[in-house]
Design a protein around this motif. Structure first.
Motif, PDB file in Angstrom:
ATOM      1  N   MET A   1     -16.198   3.960  -7.341  1.00  0.00           N
ATOM      2  CA  MET A   1     -17.623   3.752  -7.093  1.00  0.00           C
ATOM      3  C   MET A   1     -18.437   3.897  -8.373  1.00  0.00           C
ATOM      4  O   MET A   1     -19.638   3.625  -8.384  1.00  0.00           O
TER       5      MET A   1
ATOM      6  N   TYR B   1     -19.114  11.949  -5.012  1.00  0.00           N
ATOM      7  CA  TYR B   1     -19.268  11.112  -3.817  1.00  0.00           C
ATOM      8  C   TYR B   1     -18.654  11.817  -2.617  1.00  0.00           C
ATOM      9  O   TYR B   1     -17.729  12.635  -2.737  1.00  0.00           O
TER      10      TYR B   1
ATOM     11  N   ILE C   1     -23.809   3.869   2.065  1.00  0.00           N
ATOM     12  CA  ILE C   1     -23.398   4.355   0.745  1.00  0.00           C
ATOM     13  C   ILE C   1     -24.534   5.122   0.082  1.00  0.00           C
ATOM     14  O   ILE C   1     -24.315   6.161  -0.553  1.00  0.00           O
TER      15      ILE C   1
ATOM     16  N   GLU D   1     -23.610  -1.277   5.257  1.00  0.00           N
ATOM     17  CA  GLU D   1     -22.749  -0.608   4.278  1.00  0.00           C
ATOM     18  C   GLU D   1     -23.555  -0.077   3.102  1.00  0.00           C
ATOM     19  O   GLU D   1     -23.342   1.057   2.645  1.00  0.00           O
TER      20      GLU D   1
ATOM     21  N   ASN E   1     -24.640   8.502   1.645  1.00  0.00           N
ATOM     22  CA  ASN E   1     -23.471   9.262   1.210  1.00  0.00           C
ATOM     23  C   ASN E   1     -23.651   9.800  -0.208  1.00  0.00           C
ATOM     24  O   ASN E   1     -23.284  10.945  -0.507  1.00  0.00           O
ATOM     25  N   ARG E   2     -24.193   8.976  -1.090  1.00  0.00           N
ATOM     26  CA  ARG E   2     -24.447   9.423  -2.465  1.00  0.00           C
ATOM     27  C   ARG E   2     -25.400  10.613  -2.487  1.00  0.00           C
ATOM     28  O   ARG E   2     -25.191  11.581  -3.229  1.00  0.00           O
TER      29      ARG E   2
ATOM     30  N   THR F   1     -18.778  11.325   2.153  1.00  0.00           N
ATOM     31  CA  THR F   1     -19.273  10.525   3.273  1.00  0.00           C
ATOM     32  C   THR F   1     -19.870  11.444   4.329  1.00  0.00           C
ATOM     33  O   THR F   1     -19.350  12.527   4.587  1.00  0.00           O
TER      34      THR F   1
END
Length: 693
Positions: free
Chosen positions: A533, A538, A439, A435, A442-443, A540
């Motif tokens: 977040m 942000y 993340i 995870e 994704n950022r 995905t």
């Protein structure tokens, strides 16, 4: 001198007595009266008709004929919602002519109590086409009882349209005859799912009810087959060859559509992290006719015992999945991570990778905790990945916010697809590792899109509701006075508030109480903060085989890499994706409630003792309790309680003269029943003595 009387004419009576005279003139008098009355009546009739005509014109002048949408209620009456927003009462007899949601032509007139009343005159459009329901019997006739919140009436199933259905069967139907003419609607059966207890009934029924597509049209599959034959992304010279890196995938043991693999190596001041992501857009590009189908499906749907993949198996598993020992095209995010966990730099590449192993969450967690050494051959990448994870997690805890982790419960199904048992579980460190890496990628994808003015898709979370700003301010003044001047609509203010909530100086469940003031995340074509977040932007990108948003992000990233304008995403596209996501969420929730209801009924029959639970949501009408052992929820309706309860939103309590229930407080409950005609919601009752003051 006397004068003799003149003899009367021959046609007149002679020597008439007074009585005879009266009798002789009566017919003439009656005739005159009749004639006079006739004239008077004629005059009155003309006046009355004129008045009636005037009244009719006056009545017609106050009538209004407009189009409206029919709105149903739980009762037999309804409302006509006019285009200007007015809602006009529709009597029960008139409601028989239409379905809720119909667009109709209505005549609005004054009612008996001067309240406007709508009479349905003509059907304009009826959106109700297909629907789910259950076959019921009344006498010798068969009907379908629709599973629609707004439609309470039964529809007749004529013999020629029953498709072999039996009483009690769950079915998919279509409207055969609209009730506009005589108020007698009919339906035809399109599909029979079977009676309660049919294996897989809950999932299949929920999919059909919410329009979750389970197959692909043959024409689309042929188009995809041609694309898979004609395109060879492994031969693209612009792709970076990373097959020498020891990527590994970490996922559930049964996962086939593996869409990410990881590799990390240590540097002098941190790590280089590689996140390889499966690349379905190598076959289905922005100009593909398959793209609208992908966005409409929105995501893979995961039911208990069933999976509906977003992409066809030939693409998701056979051509794109990062399968062990298979060379695959990939989009790779390369990140430079400092010792502090800060992402110093990143870049995206179209590449070719080869995963060395498919590792399960369970096995990796055992290795990381030192409980087994069966993965020693992958020690180098796993140790580096674990170190990167700890650095990223530490940075997020210091600079951002960590998500609340809800206790997980794993369902085990029997051969008939019913819940056999439910086991509690905790999130594994291996899951947290994956995870954190996802993340991070994704950022970087969101920053990359924003820096190049891409039209999304971005995932924004506005945080606190703007329409409840006053209530938010009061909440802070009452419970966090030190932060009453903080701006909850900024990243800094939001972070300060939620950090204070993790260590509150209050006995109230503040973290749970504040949820009612928050909004949901949304999709956007413009960069916007993600408050949850605590990030300025942000999105995905790490699951393009399972999520349409990630698929679209890949198309945009590739447009940038190829120096094209990243403007492929538009509002209607995101609306289509959003509708698909809502449909999948609704379908999976429906199926889960149904299976949970069956399980609760079975457990209650075997042992009626109260179940320990906790209050997880509370409103003026009652509360939702979640059972500790299984994580299953039910509603306690206090509106039907003999005592009257008052709701205090600032204390998150429901209080009567003798009892008090508070959010997050423990409570023992028993099963009161299941709403089988609705959404299979479980109804609970507090055990005797619960909440006593």
């Amino acid at each position: 001198m006397s004068i003799a009387p003149r003899p009367p004419p021959a046609d007149r009576a002679v020597a008439l007595t007074p009585g005879a005279f009266s009798a002789s003139i009566r017919p003439f008098a009656e005739a005159l009266c009749v004639h006079a009355d006739a004239n008077k009546t004629a005059m009155l009739d003309r006046d009355a008709l004129s008045q009636l005509r005037g009244l009719k014109k006056e009545m017609e002048s106050v009538k209004e004929r407009v189009e409206a949408v029919v709105k149903g209620t739980q009762a037999r009456y309804g409302f006509a919602v006019l285009d200007d927003g007015r809602e006009v009462f529709v009597p029960p007899d008139e409601m028989l002519k239409a379905f809720p949601g119909d667009r109709v032509r209505v005549c609005v007139r004054p009612g008996a109590d001067d309240r406007p009343v709508a009479e349905i005159e003509r059907l304009v459009d009826s959106p109700l086409g297909e629907f789910n329901g259950q076959c019921v019997r009344k006498g010798k006739a068969l009907f379908v009882r629709p599973q629609l919140a707004t439609l309470q009436r039964w529809l007749f199933l004529p013999p020629h349209a029953r498709n072999g259905v039996k009483e009690g069967d769950y079915v998919r139907c279509a409207v055969l005859r609209h009730p506009i003419r005589d108020g007698r609607p009919q339906a035809k059966v399109l599909r029979v799912f079977g009676p309660a207890g049919t294996p897989g009934l809950e999932n299949q029924f929920a999919m059909a009810r919410h329009g979750v597509r389970t197959g692909w049209e043959s024409t689309r599959e042929r188009e995809l087959s041609e694309q898979l034959k004609t395109r060879d992304p492994l031969a693209d010279s612009h792709r970076l060859d990373l097959t020498d890196l020891a990527f590994v995938s970490i996922d559930s043991a049964r996962t086939q559509d593996i869409d990410d693999a990881l590799y990390a190596e240590t540097t002098t001041d941190g790590w280089i992290l590689y996140v390889a992501i499966a690349d379905p857009t190598a076959y289905v590009g922005a100009d593909s006719p398959l793209l609208p189908v992908v966005t409409a499906r929105a995501c893979s749907a995961y039911f208990h015992g069933d999976v509906v993949p977003m992409l066809p198996e030939a693409l998701a598993q056979e051509s794109c999945a990062l399968t062990e020992d298979q060379t695959r095209p990939a989009l790779v995010c390369k990140l430079a991570v400092a010792d502090s966990g800060e992402i110093r730099d990143f870049e995206f590449h179209e590449a070719i990778v080869r995963s060395r192993a498919k590792l399960s969450y369970f096995a990796v967690d055992k290795y990381l905790s030192g409980e087994q050494d069966s993965l020693m051959s992958y020690a180098s990448p796993l140790e580096a990945l674990y170190a990167v994870y700890r650095a990223l997690a530490g940075n997020r805890e210091a600079e951002g916010l960590t998500m609340e982790e809800r206790r997980e419960h794993r369902w085990q199904l029997d051969d008939s697809g019913q819940i056999e048992q439910i086991e509690p579980g905790e999130k594994l460190n291996s899951q947290r590792l994956v995870e954190a890496c996802m993340i991070a990628a994704n950022r970087c994808a969101a920053r990359f899109l924003a820096e190049h003015n891409a039209s999304g898709p971005y995932i924004s979370h506005p945080g606190f509701r703007r329409d409840r700003s006053d209530e938010t301010r009061q909440f802070l003044e009452r419970n966090l006075p030190a932060l009453k001047e903080a701006d909850p609509h900024t990243l800094e203010g939001y972070r300060a508030i939620f950090r204070a909530l993790t260590t509150p100086e209050s006995d109230l469940p503040l973290r749970a109480m504040i949820n009612r003031l928050l909004t949901r995340a949304t999709l956007s074509t413009k960069p916007a903060p993600h408050m949850g977040m605590v990030l300025p932007v942000y999105t995905t990108c790490t699951s393009p085989l399972r999520r349409a948003v990630d698929f679209l992000v890949h198309l945009q990233l590739k447009a940038i890499l190829h120096e094209r304008k990243p403007d492929l995403v538009h509002g209607p596209t995101l609306e289509r994706v959003g509708a698909g996501l809502r449909a999948v969420r609704a379908a999976t929730a429906d199926a889960e409630r149904w299976l949970a209801a069956n399980f609760l009924e079975k457990r209650a029959a075997a042992d009626p003792a109260p179940w320990p639970a906790r209050i997880v949501h509370l409103s003026s009408s009652g509360f939702v309790a979640r059972i500790d052992a299984w994580g299953l929820e039910g509603f306690v309706d206090l509106r039907k309680d003999p005592e009257k309860f008052s709701y205090d939103k600032w204390q998150a309590t429901l209080t009567s003269k003798t009892r008090r229930f508070q959010l997050e407080a423990p409570v023992a409950v028993t099963l009161a029943g299941i709403d089988r005609e609705g959404d299979h919601l479980a109804r609970f009752l507090p055990a005797p003595g619960e909440g006593a003051l």
